[in-house]
Write a protein that holds these residues in place. Structure first.
Motif, mmCIF file in Angstrom:
data_model
loop_
_atom_site.group_PDB
_atom_site.id
_atom_site.type_symbol
_atom_site.label_atom_id
_atom_site.label_comp_id
_atom_site.label_asym_id
_atom_site.label_seq_id
_atom_site.Cartn_x
_atom_site.Cartn_y
_atom_site.Cartn_z
ATOM 1 N N GLY A 84 0.837 -1.204 0.000
ATOM 2 C CA GLY A 84 0.000 0.000 0.000
ATOM 3 C C GLY A 84 0.864 1.243 0.000
ATOM 4 O O GLY A 84 0.676 2.147 0.826
ATOM 5 N N PHE A 85 1.814 1.315 -0.937
ATOM 6 C CA PHE A 85 2.846 2.339 -0.902
ATOM 7 C C PHE A 85 2.375 3.733 -1.300
ATOM 8 O O PHE A 85 3.165 4.673 -1.292
ATOM 9 N N LYS A 86 1.092 3.870 -1.650
ATOM 10 C CA LYS A 86 0.563 5.223 -1.863
ATOM 11 C C LYS A 86 0.653 6.011 -0.563
ATOM 12 O O LYS A 86 0.884 7.225 -0.575
ATOM 13 N N ASP A 87 0.440 5.341 0.568
ATOM 14 C CA ASP A 87 0.666 5.936 1.879
ATOM 15 C C ASP A 87 2.134 5.698 2.227
ATOM 16 O O ASP A 87 2.544 4.569 2.514
ATOM 17 N N ILE A 88 2.912 6.770 2.196
ATOM 18 C CA ILE A 88 4.368 6.615 2.227
ATOM 19 C C ILE A 88 4.876 5.938 3.499
ATOM 20 O O ILE A 88 5.909 5.250 3.459
ATOM 21 N N HIS A 112 13.372 4.170 14.160
ATOM 22 C CA HIS A 112 13.253 4.821 15.463
ATOM 23 C C HIS A 112 14.450 5.732 15.743
ATOM 24 O O HIS A 112 14.412 6.538 16.671
ATOM 25 N N TYR A 113 15.492 5.592 14.920
ATOM 26 C CA TYR A 113 16.670 6.445 15.062
ATOM 27 C C TYR A 113 16.681 7.586 14.041
ATOM 28 O O TYR A 113 17.576 8.420 14.079
ATOM 29 N N TYR A 114 15.691 7.587 13.144
ATOM 30 C CA TYR A 114 15.681 8.600 12.090
ATOM 31 C C TYR A 114 14.946 9.856 12.546
ATOM 32 O O TYR A 114 13.842 9.760 13.097
ATOM 33 N N PRO A 115 15.488 11.038 12.286
ATOM 34 C CA PRO A 115 14.757 12.269 12.611
ATOM 35 C C PRO A 115 13.584 12.450 11.658
ATOM 36 O O PRO A 115 13.686 12.152 10.456
ATOM 37 N N SER A 116 12.458 12.931 12.181
ATOM 38 C CA SER A 116 11.267 13.094 11.344
ATOM 39 C C SER A 116 11.511 14.064 10.196
ATOM 40 O O SER A 116 10.939 13.909 9.113
ATOM 41 N N GLU A 117 12.380 15.058 10.412
ATOM 42 C CA GLU A 117 12.647 16.051 9.368
ATOM 43 C C GLU A 117 13.263 15.427 8.122
ATOM 44 O O GLU A 117 13.178 15.984 7.029
ATOM 45 N N MET A 118 13.863 14.282 8.272
ATOM 46 C CA MET A 118 14.525 13.625 7.147
ATOM 47 C C MET A 118 13.534 12.933 6.208
ATOM 48 O O MET A 118 13.860 12.645 5.055
ATOM 49 N N SER A 119 12.323 12.643 6.712
ATOM 50 C CA SER A 119 11.259 12.037 5.891
ATOM 51 C C SER A 119 11.753 10.800 5.149
ATOM 52 O O SER A 119 11.648 10.706 3.916
ATOM 53 N N ASP A 137 10.492 7.913 5.049
ATOM 54 C CA ASP A 137 9.418 7.195 4.357
ATOM 55 C C ASP A 137 9.234 7.714 2.933
ATOM 56 O O ASP A 137 9.090 6.931 1.988
ATOM 57 N N ALA A 138 9.279 9.040 2.762
ATOM 58 C CA ALA A 138 9.160 9.618 1.416
ATOM 59 C C ALA A 138 10.391 9.295 0.577
ATOM 60 O O ALA A 138 10.289 9.046 -0.637
ATOM 61 N N LEU A 139 11.551 9.290 1.230
ATOM 62 C CA LEU A 139 12.782 8.941 0.529
ATOM 63 C C LEU A 139 12.717 7.509 0.004
ATOM 64 O O LEU A 139 13.124 7.223 -1.135
ATOM 65 N N LEU A 140 12.170 6.608 0.814
ATOM 66 C CA LEU A 140 12.025 5.221 0.392
ATOM 67 C C LEU A 140 11.035 5.082 -0.757
ATOM 68 O O LEU A 140 11.273 4.327 -1.706
ATOM 69 N N GLN A 141 9.928 5.801 -0.678
ATOM 70 C CA GLN A 141 8.945 5.712 -1.754
ATOM 71 C C GLN A 141 9.553 6.149 -3.082
ATOM 72 O O GLN A 141 9.369 5.494 -4.122
ATOM 73 N N THR A 142 10.289 7.263 -3.046
ATOM 74 C CA THR A 142 10.945 7.749 -4.268
ATOM 75 C C THR A 142 11.933 6.714 -4.800
ATOM 76 O O THR A 142 11.993 6.454 -6.009
ATOM 77 N N PHE A 143 12.681 6.110 -3.902
ATOM 78 C CA PHE A 143 13.629 5.077 -4.301
ATOM 79 C C PHE A 143 12.932 3.885 -4.954
ATOM 80 O O PHE A 143 13.382 3.373 -5.989
#
Length: 422
Positions: free
Chosen positions: A187-191, A372-379, A381-387
């Protein structure tokens, strides 16, 4: 140093006063007032019941529990104003790391209830500290787990075996496809759903402390995440033609209707799936990302834990509230309502769809979510979707490293200062 640490909040927590002058527990009546703010609005009904039952049984303490939407933003705003509740209920993620580092949480090492907590989750909490900090600052309550949910009846009908290695998993997917059935639904439409398979594979293919090693300058994500990224892309061949056309609810619905044999997601998805098809026979297994069975570990982290705030004036009363929350009957009610995994040791009845993960929980063979170690500002999830759309591994890994340096520069500087000063 403290000013640097408080920048990590991203919400100007640098104005925190060292004196903690506000009366956190605010006892102005005959009863001690204890306030909890917890971040899971989906559990609001449970906590309302807990509040009512505690107050009905206690003549000395009055408990107030709030479960607001966007609780983390509300809490950070309150922290800026030095308007602290007595206890906060949060997840074991980067926000917890920031709060420990900002020294606004109380050390609860002496709390007797910690003796009953699964050591695996205490270790996970300790690992979240940005730099080693003496003490314990959270009482893990419940966890969730991510891996692969599967249609148990479909597996039994086709005599499919649970895979324990990456080769067995891909072979199983080929076999399922060969019978005209879709192996996975995405369901990758939701990043945010892009993180579930990533985390489940990363715990086996990269060190648990990858983020910390990068912060210390010992490695790069390009080095540690390449195999994870390459294997993740290969999973797309076993899902729907356009996984980005479907969201989380679509994927849950499709899996509930038997349109796929498996769904790589966390245990938190089961209530949504069962709301579509209450009779679906679901079980789960750890996603095997390595060809070494010894690498198998359950991707599990603290979904909800309780932290006493540093300036709470009635710590013993706060512990009494925690005792009530940790009572067997209360925890079982939460587990039943949320399909959660208890962080407390004991003979709890877990949802049947967690059967395949239970041995790992009992053995303490668990590794925290890398995000859990990633800052939210880095996004991420969106980076993964683009990849996953572009499938350019080199570009993805380069951006991951560059963004990490950009969004974690204060933490990196603090960590490296600590390492040099040891």
């Amino acid at each position: 140093m403290k000013g640097k640490r408080l920048k990590c909040f991203g919400l100007a927590l640098g104005c925190l006063a060292a004196s903690f002058s506000l009366q956190g527990c605010g006892a102005e009546s005959d009863k001690i007032e204890i306030e909890i703010v917890q971040y899971k609005p989906e559990a609001a009904n449970y906590f309302k019941t807990v509040e009512e039952e505690f107050n009905a049984a206690n003549d000395r303490i009055h408990l107030t529990i709030s479960s607001p939407n966007d609780a983390m933003a509300i809490l950070k705003t309150r922290f800026i104003r030095e308007d602290y509740p007595d206890i906060i209920g949060i997840g074991g993620d980067i926000n917890y790391s920031y709060f420990v580092d900002a020294k606004i949480l109380a050390d609860v090492s002496e709390y007797e209830g910690l003796k009953d907590i699964n050591q695996g989750y205490l270790d996970i909490a300790e690992a979240l500290e940005l730099i080693p900090t003496e003490g314990t600052y959270i009482v893990p309550y419940v966890a969730n787990a991510a891996g692969i949910l599967y249609n148990k009846d479909m597996f039994a009908e086709h005599h499919w075996q649970i895979p324990e290695t990456w080769s067995e998993l891909t072979q199983l997917c080929e076999e399922i496809q060969g019978e005209g059935i879709l192996p996975f639904y995405f369901g990758f439409k939701d990043i945010w759903t892009c993180l579930a398979p990533w985390n489940a594979m990363a715990v086996q293919l990269s060190p648990a402390d990858t983020a910390k090693q990068v912060n210390r300058g010992e490695t790069t994500f390009a080095s540690e995440y390449r195999e994870v990224a390459e294997k993740y892309v290969s999973l797309l061949a076993y899902g729907p033609t356009d996984p980005f056309a479907y969201g989380y609810n679509d994927a849950c619905t499709a899996f509930a209707r038997g349109e796929a044999a498996m769904y790589p997601i966390g245990s938190y998805a089961t209530p949504q799936i069962l709301s579509v098809n209450p009779n679906l026979n679901i079980d789960s297994f750890v996603m095997p990302a390595s060809d070494n069975k010894e690498d198998l570990t359950l991707n599990s982290g603290i979904d909800l834990g309780f932290c006493v705030m540093a300036q709470c004036e009635n710590k013993e009363a706060a512990y009494e509230v925690l005792d009530f929350l940790l009572e067997y009957e209360n925890m079982q009610k939460y587990i039943d309502a949320q399909n959660a995994v208890p962080c407390k040791n004991g003979e709890f009845k877990l949802a049947s769809m967690l059967d395949g993960m239970l041995p790992y929980i009992e053995e303490g063979n668990m590794t925290d979510y890398q995000d859990h170690y990633y800052p939210s500002e880095m996004s991420v999830d969106a980076l993964l979707q683009t990849f996953l759309i572009e499938k350019d591994t080199d570009a993805f890994l380069t951006k991951f490293d560059n963004d990490w340096q950009r969004y974690n520069r204060d933490i990196i500087r603090m960590v490296q200062d600590y390492e040099q000063g040891k």
